[in-house]
Design a protein around this motif. Sequence first.
Motif, short mmCIF file in Angstrom:
data_model
loop_
_atom_site.label_atom_id
_atom_site.label_comp_id
_atom_site.label_asym_id
_atom_site.label_seq_id
_atom_site.Cartn_x
_atom_site.Cartn_y
_atom_site.Cartn_z
N MET A 268 -7.10 21.24 -18.03
CA MET A 268 -6.93 19.83 -17.64
C MET A 268 -6.22 19.04 -18.73
SD MET A 268 -8.03 18.84 -14.61
CE MET A 268 -8.58 17.14 -14.84
N ASP A 269 -6.56 19.33 -20.00
CA ASP A 269 -5.89 18.66 -21.11
C ASP A 269 -4.40 18.95 -21.09
OD1 ASP A 269 -7.97 17.24 -22.33
OD2 ASP A 269 -8.65 19.01 -23.43
N GLU A 270 -4.04 20.18 -20.78
CA GLU A 270 -2.62 20.57 -20.75
C GLU A 270 -1.91 20.03 -19.51
OE1 GLU A 270 -1.20 24.43 -22.19
OE2 GLU A 270 -3.30 25.05 -22.22
N ARG A 275 -4.28 12.48 -10.44
CA ARG A 275 -5.39 12.20 -9.53
C ARG A 275 -6.20 13.47 -9.35
NH1 ARG A 275 -4.29 7.53 -10.42
NH2 ARG A 275 -3.26 6.06 -8.99
N VAL A 276 -7.51 13.37 -9.50
CA VAL A 276 -8.35 14.57 -9.47
C VAL A 276 -9.64 14.29 -8.71
CG1 VAL A 276 -9.72 16.15 -10.88
CG2 VAL A 276 -7.42 15.55 -11.60
N GLY A 277 -10.03 15.24 -7.88
CA GLY A 277 -11.34 15.23 -7.24
C GLY A 277 -12.08 16.50 -7.64
N CYS A 278 -13.39 16.44 -7.63
CA CYS A 278 -14.18 17.59 -8.06
C CYS A 278 -15.44 17.70 -7.21
CB CYS A 278 -14.55 17.47 -9.53
SG CYS A 278 -15.45 18.91 -10.19
N PHE A 279 -15.79 18.94 -6.85
CA PHE A 279 -16.97 19.20 -6.04
C PHE A 279 -17.85 20.24 -6.73
CE2 PHE A 279 -13.42 18.13 -3.31
CZ PHE A 279 -13.93 17.10 -2.53
N ALA A 312 -11.50 13.89 -16.48
CA ALA A 312 -10.53 13.41 -15.50
C ALA A 312 -10.37 11.90 -15.56
CB ALA A 312 -10.95 13.85 -14.10
N GLN A 313 -11.48 11.20 -15.75
CA GLN A 313 -11.44 9.75 -15.81
C GLN A 313 -10.66 9.27 -17.02
OE1 GLN A 313 -15.21 7.60 -15.11
NE2 GLN A 313 -14.71 6.32 -16.87
N ALA A 314 -10.83 9.93 -18.16
CA ALA A 314 -10.11 9.54 -19.37
C ALA A 314 -8.60 9.73 -19.18
CB ALA A 314 -10.61 10.35 -20.56
N ILE A 315 -8.22 10.85 -18.54
CA ILE A 315 -6.80 11.10 -18.29
C ILE A 315 -6.23 10.05 -17.34
CG2 ILE A 315 -5.16 12.71 -17.24
CD1 ILE A 315 -6.99 14.99 -18.23
N SER A 316 -6.97 9.75 -16.27
CA SER A 316 -6.53 8.76 -15.30
C SER A 316 -6.36 7.39 -15.95
CB SER A 316 -7.53 8.67 -14.15
OG SER A 316 -7.22 7.60 -13.28
N GLU A 317 -7.33 7.00 -16.75
CA GLU A 317 -7.29 5.68 -17.38
C GLU A 317 -6.07 5.55 -18.29
OE1 GLU A 317 -10.44 2.62 -19.56
OE2 GLU A 317 -10.95 4.74 -19.28
N GLU A 376 -2.41 -5.25 -15.24
CA GLU A 376 -3.75 -4.83 -15.68
C GLU A 376 -4.06 -3.46 -15.08
OE1 GLU A 376 -8.43 -6.34 -15.44
OE2 GLU A 376 -6.80 -7.67 -14.79
N ALA A 377 -4.82 -2.65 -15.84
CA ALA A 377 -5.19 -1.31 -15.38
C ALA A 377 -6.67 -1.06 -15.64
CB ALA A 377 -4.36 -0.25 -16.09
N GLY A 378 -7.30 -0.35 -14.72
CA GLY A 378 -8.69 0.07 -14.89
C GLY A 378 -8.76 1.59 -14.94
N GLU A 379 -9.94 2.14 -14.62
CA GLU A 379 -10.11 3.58 -14.67
C GLU A 379 -9.34 4.27 -13.55
OE1 GLU A 379 -14.30 3.97 -14.44
OE2 GLU A 379 -14.65 3.45 -16.54
N TYR A 380 -9.31 3.64 -12.37
CA TYR A 380 -8.64 4.26 -11.21
C TYR A 380 -7.71 3.30 -10.47
CZ TYR A 380 -12.27 7.79 -11.93
OH TYR A 380 -13.08 8.75 -12.49
N ASP A 381 -7.75 2.00 -10.77
CA ASP A 381 -7.00 1.01 -10.01
C ASP A 381 -6.08 0.17 -10.92
OD1 ASP A 381 -8.28 1.62 -7.52
OD2 ASP A 381 -10.04 0.54 -8.24
N LEU A 382 -5.13 -0.50 -10.27
CA LEU A 382 -4.20 -1.38 -10.97
C LEU A 382 -4.26 -2.78 -10.37
CD1 LEU A 382 -1.07 0.99 -11.00
CD2 LEU A 382 -2.55 0.47 -12.97
N TRP A 383 -3.80 -3.77 -11.13
CA TRP A 383 -3.64 -5.13 -10.66
C TRP A 383 -2.23 -5.59 -11.01
CZ3 TRP A 383 -8.07 -2.99 -12.06
CH2 TRP A 383 -9.23 -3.26 -11.29
#
Length: 387
Positions: A268-270, A275-279, A312-317, A376-383
């Motif tokens: 994942m680092d590479e 966008r990522v989902g995990c189950f 995943a959240q850190a990469i997305s942010e 502006e940017a959040g963890e998953y959304d933009l403004w």
Amino acid sequence: MNMGEEVSHLKAHVNTFYNNGALQRASEQPHLKTNQKPSQINKKVGSQEYEQVLDAVHVAVPPDPDPFVDLLPASSVQLTPRHYSYLKISEGCNHKCKFCIIPDMRGKLASRPAHAVLREAEKLVENGVRELLVISQDTSAYGLDRKYDVNPWKDREVRSHITDLARELGQLDAWVRLHYVYPYPHVRELIPLMADAGCNVLPYLDIPFQHAHPDVLKRMARPAAAAKTLDEIKAWREICPDITLRSTFIVGYPGETEAEFQTLLDWMDEAQLDRVGCFQYENVDGARSNDLPDHVAPEVKQDRWDRFMEKAQAISEAKLEAKVGQTLQVIVDEVDDEAATCRTKADAPEIDGNLFIDDGFKTLKPGDLVMVEVDEAGEYDLWGKRV
């Protein structure tokens, strides 16, 4: 009888119309005998090609006009908002992933003819759809079962191949988003379309990688190799730097060790997916993975899921923060008293993030395409604000 009823009727009585894979007139069927002699075969079709059956029937016997249907737009019943629509191009799957029962439920790959897909897409766009979400169980395998046959479309011919289909769809006046694409080598042929400003195929690929460790992928019976996938991702980004990559993963698959899970985190680092989902793995009735040894304990699966999503959240942010100050085109999904909820080209409906406009949005309506400066940017959304 409308189009949907005709297709249902043909499916229910498909054996009436087939004789060794060939469509024949009703007079050739024993229980529909007339005084006429049997006539020639009109059209050869495959066992899943319902649309071609309907087309061939209408060539011989044009449908009666229906005043209750023909006065309405030629559109189908949609379960999505009017401005976007799912476009299924095939059914079934040839893969035998051990955690999946789709081949047992849906059968092997059965692709729709290219002209039928394009005809449906064109009608959807004519009726106001601004975004087409191309779906199947294996989008990149489209046409394989048809041996990539050629279909007449308007003044030209179109091959039943995902590259050719995407190229044609990209000429319509709507965004085209590709989902469920396996990373086959020929997927690289799609990327130039995404980089072409004159083509409406979005720079977005939804690819179900599922894992990164080769031994886990082997136990899953997945048709992919993680090392080669990283090379492909690098090649895609060289061709189209703006491409957005979405994927889903399974943690806690039977036999997954801590070392194998750490390989996934390192991968994942590479890969730096957008966008990522995990189950967390769970048994499914009928799946072959149920019988694998060394099932992972629930608390371990939860721990790995937490660690994966943190990564995943850190990469997305970080990726979203890099978009602050950029001007992006967005599509409006919803407008209420507080804001307009929109999506960028990097966001599929319902599964990805949103971009919110909370000033100067009152005149917007669902389906509008507008330019926005991200502030502006959040963890998953933009403004952002309109420009």
